[in-house]
Design a protein around this motif. Sequence first.
Motif, short mmCIF file in Angstrom:
data_model
loop_
_atom_site.label_atom_id
_atom_site.label_comp_id
_atom_site.label_asym_id
_atom_site.label_seq_id
_atom_site.Cartn_x
_atom_site.Cartn_y
_atom_site.Cartn_z
N PHE A 179 0.99 -0.73 0.35
CA PHE A 179 0.67 -0.34 0.23
C PHE A 179 0.40 1.39 -0.36
O PHE A 179 1.51 1.76 1.10
N PHE A 180 0.89 2.08 -1.25
CA PHE A 180 2.26 3.67 -1.74
C PHE A 180 2.16 4.12 -0.37
O PHE A 180 2.85 4.73 -0.26
N GLY A 181 0.75 4.14 0.49
CA GLY A 181 0.35 5.17 1.27
C GLY A 181 1.00 4.89 2.99
O GLY A 181 1.69 5.52 3.65
N GLY A 182 1.90 3.50 2.65
CA GLY A 182 2.81 3.41 4.06
C GLY A 182 3.73 2.86 4.36
O GLY A 182 4.19 1.73 4.78
N PHE A 183 4.21 2.05 3.18
CA PHE A 183 5.49 1.03 3.01
C PHE A 183 6.69 1.44 2.94
O PHE A 183 7.28 0.50 3.19
N MET A 184 7.01 2.15 2.46
CA MET A 184 8.19 2.65 1.93
C MET A 184 9.08 3.39 3.57
O MET A 184 9.73 2.89 3.74
#
Length: 239
Positions: A179-184
């Motif tokens: 989920f790009f809102g929290g995986f980085m």
Amino acid sequence: MSSASSELPLKTMISSLAEMLGTSEPALLLTLTLLIGYPFGLFYNKFLYGKSPNLQHIFFTLVGLFLNYYNYGADTEHSIICILVLFFVLLLCGGTLLSVGISFIFFMMYLLTAYFYTSSRDYDIKWTLPHCVITLRLIALAFNVYDGTKKFDQLSEDQKKTALHRTPSLLEISGYCYFFGGFMVGPQFSMTQYLSFVHKRIPPNAFSGKPSCFFCSIQQAIFRSFGLSSLSTWSYHPS
């Protein structure tokens, strides 16, 4: 053919921009990756919110893989391996202490080994950064599935909110992790929160209809770009 001509044009541009700004290329690339999440979020909100859950899982997975690959290239394979390992552990062992133990030991050893081989004396931005987030997320997921097998009155208040009463599918796990809102760089959230979001099981007082987030996103993007650029410049020139 020269090495410069073989580089991707965008990579070359980012490298030149990082040199001009006096920061490192990985730091600038990470900053841009976080910022590009906002247009992805607007696209999702406009076209995919409330649609088929599987379609949303696929979208989150593909976007996350793309962003991870562009930052860290072939090292994206490490997150894929760990997601597959958890899926098969849960598939074979279910929500048991054995699955929790295997998951905790394997993922922590994998991460610590990665730190051992990639660390240096400097503050490095490498594939281990998002992998730390995914490691904690996968371990928490194993615990959540285990909690789902317990009696309700044996759970704490937090466990009651996060317990899973079935084993998630591979598509659900990949969408949750990428989920790009929290995986980085985070933040962390539970699988139950993710599934509630995807299935529109949001508390009715949270918002009415489709959430409106355009101006809030722009504001946060400005603040975070300033903060991240300042931090990345400082980490590149600590003196």
